[in-house]
Design a protein around this motif. Sequence first.
Motif, PDB file in Angstrom:
ATOM      1  N   TYR A 197      77.188  50.867 -49.338  1.00  0.00           N
ATOM      2  CA  TYR A 197      77.781  50.302 -48.121  1.00  0.00           C
ATOM      3  C   TYR A 197      78.383  49.003 -48.307  1.00  0.00           C
ATOM      4  CZ  TYR A 197      74.332  53.382 -46.142  1.00  0.00           C
ATOM      5  OH  TYR A 197      73.551  54.817 -45.691  1.00  0.00           O
ATOM      6  N   TRP A 198      79.490  48.788 -47.549  1.00  0.00           N
ATOM      7  CA  TRP A 198      80.241  47.395 -47.396  1.00  0.00           C
ATOM      8  C   TRP A 198      79.387  46.765 -45.965  1.00  0.00           C
ATOM      9  CZ3 TRP A 198      83.375  45.895 -43.538  1.00  0.00           C
ATOM     10  CH2 TRP A 198      84.096  44.555 -43.514  1.00  0.00           C
ATOM     11  N   VAL A 199      79.194  45.562 -46.235  1.00  0.00           N
ATOM     12  CA  VAL A 199      78.303  44.974 -45.136  1.00  0.00           C
ATOM     13  C   VAL A 199      79.223  43.860 -44.783  1.00  0.00           C
ATOM     14  CG1 VAL A 199      76.362  43.949 -44.481  1.00  0.00           C
ATOM     15  CG2 VAL A 199      76.304  45.507 -46.205  1.00  0.00           C
ATOM     16  N   ASP A 200      79.836  43.889 -43.428  1.00  0.00           N
ATOM     17  CA  ASP A 200      80.672  42.745 -42.920  1.00  0.00           C
ATOM     18  C   ASP A 200      79.924  41.373 -42.872  1.00  0.00           C
ATOM     19  OD1 ASP A 200      82.666  41.290 -42.104  1.00  0.00           O
ATOM     20  OD2 ASP A 200      82.435  42.315 -39.947  1.00  0.00           O
ATOM     21  N   GLY A 201      80.390  40.557 -43.499  1.00  0.00           N
ATOM     22  CA  GLY A 201      79.313  39.112 -43.287  1.00  0.00           C
ATOM     23  C   GLY A 201      78.532  38.834 -44.704  1.00  0.00           C
ATOM     24  N   SER A 202      78.550  40.015 -45.551  1.00  0.00           N
ATOM     25  CA  SER A 202      77.465  39.687 -46.916  1.00  0.00           C
ATOM     26  C   SER A 202      78.568  39.424 -48.056  1.00  0.00           C
ATOM     27  CB  SER A 202      76.813  41.059 -46.980  1.00  0.00           C
ATOM     28  OG  SER A 202      76.171  41.050 -48.247  1.00  0.00           O
ATOM     29  N   LYS A 203      78.224  38.316 -48.360  1.00  0.00           N
ATOM     30  CA  LYS A 203      79.289  37.864 -49.516  1.00  0.00           C
ATOM     31  C   LYS A 203      79.064  38.738 -50.937  1.00  0.00           C
ATOM     32  CE  LYS A 203      79.619  32.923 -48.577  1.00  0.00           C
ATOM     33  NZ  LYS A 203      79.300  31.445 -49.095  1.00  0.00           N
ATOM     34  N   LYS A 204      77.696  39.301 -50.877  1.00  0.00           N
ATOM     35  CA  LYS A 204      77.591  40.180 -52.278  1.00  0.00           C
ATOM     36  C   LYS A 204      77.953  41.423 -51.981  1.00  0.00           C
ATOM     37  CE  LYS A 204      72.613  40.869 -51.138  1.00  0.00           C
ATOM     38  NZ  LYS A 204      71.100  40.722 -51.644  1.00  0.00           N
ATOM     39  N   MET A 205      78.599  41.803 -50.957  1.00  0.00           N
ATOM     40  CA  MET A 205      79.147  43.288 -50.757  1.00  0.00           C
ATOM     41  C   MET A 205      80.609  43.101 -50.611  1.00  0.00           C
ATOM     42  SD  MET A 205      76.985  45.565 -50.831  1.00  0.00           S
ATOM     43  CE  MET A 205      75.222  45.905 -50.738  1.00  0.00           C
ATOM     44  N   ALA A 206      81.231  41.898 -50.803  1.00  0.00           N
ATOM     45  CA  ALA A 206      82.756  41.610 -50.492  1.00  0.00           C
ATOM     46  C   ALA A 206      83.678  42.313 -51.587  1.00  0.00           C
ATOM     47  CB  ALA A 206      83.067  40.344 -50.270  1.00  0.00           C
ATOM     48  N   TYR A 207      82.968  42.337 -52.880  1.00  0.00           N
ATOM     49  CA  TYR A 207      83.741  42.833 -53.870  1.00  0.00           C
ATOM     50  C   TYR A 207      84.406  44.105 -53.662  1.00  0.00           C
ATOM     51  CZ  TYR A 207      79.763  45.852 -55.356  1.00  0.00           C
ATOM     52  OH  TYR A 207      78.849  46.633 -55.451  1.00  0.00           O
ATOM     53  N   LYS A 208      83.521  44.946 -52.793  1.00  0.00           N
ATOM     54  CA  LYS A 208      84.011  46.579 -52.676  1.00  0.00           C
ATOM     55  C   LYS A 208      85.292  46.576 -51.956  1.00  0.00           C
ATOM     56  CE  LYS A 208      79.136  48.025 -52.796  1.00  0.00           C
ATOM     57  NZ  LYS A 208      78.140  48.645 -51.774  1.00  0.00           N
TER      58      LYS A 208
END
Length: 253
Positions: A219-230
């Motif tokens: 999952y890529w989570v809109d608004g989550s910095k730790k998922m932004a790399y995807k």
Amino acid sequence: MTRHTSETPQFYLTAPSPCPYLKGRQERKVFTHLVGPQASALNDILTQGGFRRSQNIAYRPACENCRACVSVRIVVDGFRWTKSFRREMRKAAYLVGHATPPAPSSEQYDLFRRYLDTRHANGGMSDMTVLDYAMMVEDTHVETMVIEYRRRSPDTFITRRGDGPLAAVALTDRLSDGLSMVYSFYDPDIEAPSMGTYMILDHVERAKAMGLPYVYLGYWVDGSKKMAYKARFQPQQHLGAQGWREVDADNGE
């Protein structure tokens, strides 16, 4: 391994709990068991439908008022090798990954613990014991593998594997249309390459060599910095109401 008598999947809904990605929100998940002779086929269908696997459980978000979690997969054909990606691969030239059956080891767990204690000390997996880790790896009815990354040795050209201490580990499912990265961890003391990026790039190369069109990143989570790399890995597709659609992003490279 966990046994289950029914071959017909039954789906369940979890109670609300604090969201690990977006502060102040609640999450719910729908889940089912992946067991029996049809587990791999079911895992294929569910992963293509936005589910993720954890041990013998397939789950996906089912939050009432939030759709921030979006399933992402990299399109292997035409993958954009940016300058930074090529630099990371050059830095990782001393490493080689070797795929093995899903069997845990004390060496894997020691690295897993160091990774958690350094990078995710307050995360949901921080209290996992060696037994918990073993279950995460081997409690599965689907086609999966453990990829161990080590330094290249003089014999690597022949053996296709490295030597010395573990640098990183990836637990990866093989699907009919791609590779799904279930979980990965690495030596937190390695400064170069960026191990998280390197393992994704290595999976892109593996999928291409295997003739598989996608690498599933979860999952890529809109608004989550730790998922932004995807978002860096292009081209990629996001799963929405109309199915999988290619979504582009300006990486500035």
